[in-house]
Design a protein around this motif. Structure first.
Motif, PDB file in Angstrom:
ATOM      1  N   UNK A  90       0.974  -1.376   0.056  1.00  0.00           N
ATOM      2  CA  UNK A  90      -0.161   0.165   0.044  1.00  0.00           C
ATOM      3  C   UNK A  90       0.947   1.348   0.093  1.00  0.00           C
ATOM      4  N   UNK A  91       0.450   2.092  -0.816  1.00  0.00           N
ATOM      5  CA  UNK A  91       1.099   3.501  -0.830  1.00  0.00           C
ATOM      6  C   UNK A  91       0.900   4.245   0.481  1.00  0.00           C
ATOM      7  N   UNK A  92       1.944   4.779   1.173  1.00  0.00           N
ATOM      8  CA  UNK A  92       1.841   5.524   2.385  1.00  0.00           C
ATOM      9  C   UNK A  92       2.462   6.829   2.221  1.00  0.00           C
ATOM     10  N   UNK A  93       3.365   6.877   1.282  1.00  0.00           N
ATOM     11  CA  UNK A  93       4.181   8.164   1.104  1.00  0.00           C
ATOM     12  C   UNK A  93       3.603   9.068   0.095  1.00  0.00           C
ATOM     13  N   UNK A  94       3.402  10.582   0.480  1.00  0.00           N
ATOM     14  CA  UNK A  94       3.085  11.408  -0.672  1.00  0.00           C
ATOM     15  C   UNK A  94       4.200  11.662  -1.564  1.00  0.00           C
ATOM     16  N   UNK A  95       5.418  11.327  -1.286  1.00  0.00           N
ATOM     17  CA  UNK A  95       6.652  11.336  -2.267  1.00  0.00           C
ATOM     18  C   UNK A  95       6.555  10.440  -3.218  1.00  0.00           C
ATOM     19  N   UNK A  96       5.742   9.377  -3.477  1.00  0.00           N
ATOM     20  CA  UNK A  96       5.608   8.259  -4.122  1.00  0.00           C
ATOM     21  C   UNK A  96       5.444   8.774  -5.825  1.00  0.00           C
ATOM     22  N   UNK A  97       6.189   8.231  -6.598  1.00  0.00           N
ATOM     23  CA  UNK A  97       6.106   8.683  -8.180  1.00  0.00           C
ATOM     24  C   UNK A  97       4.812   8.714  -8.792  1.00  0.00           C
ATOM     25  N   UNK A  98       3.975   7.793  -8.395  1.00  0.00           N
ATOM     26  CA  UNK A  98       2.413   7.620  -9.065  1.00  0.00           C
ATOM     27  C   UNK A  98       1.796   9.044  -8.235  1.00  0.00           C
ATOM     28  N   UNK A  99       1.711   9.233  -7.148  1.00  0.00           N
ATOM     29  CA  UNK A  99       1.102  10.465  -6.395  1.00  0.00           C
ATOM     30  C   UNK A  99       1.656  11.607  -6.890  1.00  0.00           C
ATOM     31  N   UNK A 100       2.914  11.927  -7.254  1.00  0.00           N
ATOM     32  CA  UNK A 100       3.129  12.815  -7.934  1.00  0.00           C
ATOM     33  C   UNK A 100       2.935  13.202  -9.364  1.00  0.00           C
ATOM     34  N   UNK A 101       2.834  12.107 -10.185  1.00  0.00           N
ATOM     35  CA  UNK A 101       2.272  12.132 -11.267  1.00  0.00           C
ATOM     36  C   UNK A 101       0.863  12.485 -11.620  1.00  0.00           C
ATOM     37  N   UNK A 102      -0.202  12.017 -10.616  1.00  0.00           N
ATOM     38  CA  UNK A 102      -1.313  12.456 -10.376  1.00  0.00           C
ATOM     39  C   UNK A 102      -1.629  14.009 -10.141  1.00  0.00           C
ATOM     40  N   UNK A 103      -0.792  14.074  -9.116  1.00  0.00           N
ATOM     41  CA  UNK A 103      -0.850  15.848  -8.793  1.00  0.00           C
ATOM     42  C   UNK A 103      -0.566  16.569  -9.981  1.00  0.00           C
ATOM     43  N   UNK A 104       0.645  16.262 -10.606  1.00  0.00           N
ATOM     44  CA  UNK A 104       1.024  17.042 -11.973  1.00  0.00           C
ATOM     45  C   UNK A 104      -0.235  17.191 -13.049  1.00  0.00           C
ATOM     46  N   UNK A 105      -0.878  16.192 -13.202  1.00  0.00           N
ATOM     47  CA  UNK A 105      -1.905  15.939 -14.334  1.00  0.00           C
ATOM     48  C   UNK A 105      -3.020  16.706 -13.723  1.00  0.00           C
ATOM     49  N   UNK A 106      -3.616  16.880 -12.520  1.00  0.00           N
ATOM     50  CA  UNK A 106      -4.557  17.816 -11.927  1.00  0.00           C
ATOM     51  C   UNK A 106      -4.023  19.100 -12.153  1.00  0.00           C
ATOM     52  N   UNK A 107      -2.683  19.635 -12.027  1.00  0.00           N
ATOM     53  CA  UNK A 107      -2.234  20.744 -11.687  1.00  0.00           C
ATOM     54  C   UNK A 107      -1.874  21.647 -13.189  1.00  0.00           C
ATOM     55  N   UNK A 108      -1.352  20.826 -14.076  1.00  0.00           N
ATOM     56  CA  UNK A 108      -0.839  21.395 -15.156  1.00  0.00           C
ATOM     57  C   UNK A 108      -1.477  20.989 -16.471  1.00  0.00           C
TER      58      UNK A 108
END
Length: 272
Positions: free
Chosen positions: A1-19
């Motif tokens: 289970x992903x527990x870190x906000x620095x996970x690559x998939x988490x960062x990818x989703x945030x960029x898709x939402x923001x940019x």
């Protein structure tokens, strides 16, 4: 289970939402919530990636949706889902989808053309209304907000999956609307919207909320249409005006279909 906000998939989703640029470079966008998974199952769209909390994934309906989509979610804890989400209350599931606009019909009979609509809420509402009224597609001129902006996507209530939505240059829009009556929505001095023959192939052209239609949009128009208002009202919200025009077109076209159906039934009865 992903527990870190620095996970690559988490960062990818945030960029898709923001940019916006990143969404279009990647050809992907993000949707959130169970209702969207129902839309995906109905439309037979397989997500590129799916993230869910254990609590969400444990539900019976949720398990059925996952089975229908044929995908296993990457599980994330509640705090990570909250960090990934673009909403105030994280919904428990989000999906990364391919950015693949639906094709326009070869001979559309009702289009919506938008000039520099830059309010995400308005655009989302217009997309939802256009789909509900039976429009063949929505064309976005330069300067409009990205239709895959998360606020637009939420406001569309699934219409972004069901409706052709194309962001194009004015040259391309001119070609796509060739042969249609292009009615520019105007606050004053246009033909009353109920007097327009919406049974003819047509496009509804709506200008920006702040500036109105630009010069290139004006050149595209073959006529001006107005929703009558009391004198003290300066103008209608762009989404409201578009909805009134779309549903008048739908009403007239529905009456035409009903008359045609009655005529066909009468002819069939007489031929017996």
């Amino acid at each position: 289970m992903i527990t870190s906000r620095s996970n690559a998939g988490v960062k990818y989703v945030r960029r898709l939402l923001a940019e916006r640029r990143f969404r279009h470079e990647e050809g992907a966008f993000v949707v959130e919530g169970t209702r969207w998974l129902r839309e995906l199952a109905t439309a037979h769209v397989t997500p590129r990636a799916l993230y869910a909390t254990p609590a969400w994934a444990a539900g019976d309906e949720e398990q059925a949706l996952l089975a229908a989509l044929g995908i296993e979610p990457a599980l994330v804890d509640e705090s990570v889902m909250k960090a990934m989400s673009d909403t105030e209350t994280a919904p428990g599931v989000l999906a990364v989808l391919p950015l693949a606009p639906r094709p326009l019909p070869a001979a559309p009979t009702l289009l919506v053309v938008l000039d520099a609509i830059n309010n995400p809420g308005n655009l989302g509402t217009i997309l939802r209304t256009a789909a509900a009224a039976g429009a063949d597609g929505v064309l976005l001129g330069p300067g409009s907000v990205d239709p895959y902006n998360p606020k637009v996507v939420r406001g569309s209530m699934g219409a972004i999956l069901r409706l052709p939505v194309w962001a194009e240059t004015w040259e391309v829009i001119h070609r796509l609307t060739d042969g249609l009556d292009v009615w520019l929505a105007a606050a004053r001095d246009g033909v009353g919207y109920t007097a327009v023959d919406w049974q003819r192939p047509a496009a509804i052209l709506v200008g920006s909320e702040a500036q109105g239609a630009g010069a290139q949009a004006e050149r595209l128009a073959t006529g001006r249409v107005t929703v009558p208002m009391r004198d003290a009202t300066e103008s209608l919200n762009a989404a409201m005006a578009t909805g009134i025009l779309l549903f008048e077109a739908a009403r007239q076209r529905g009456e035409k279909s009903a008359r045609r159906g009655a005529t066909d039934a009468k002819s069939a009865k007489q031929s017996r």
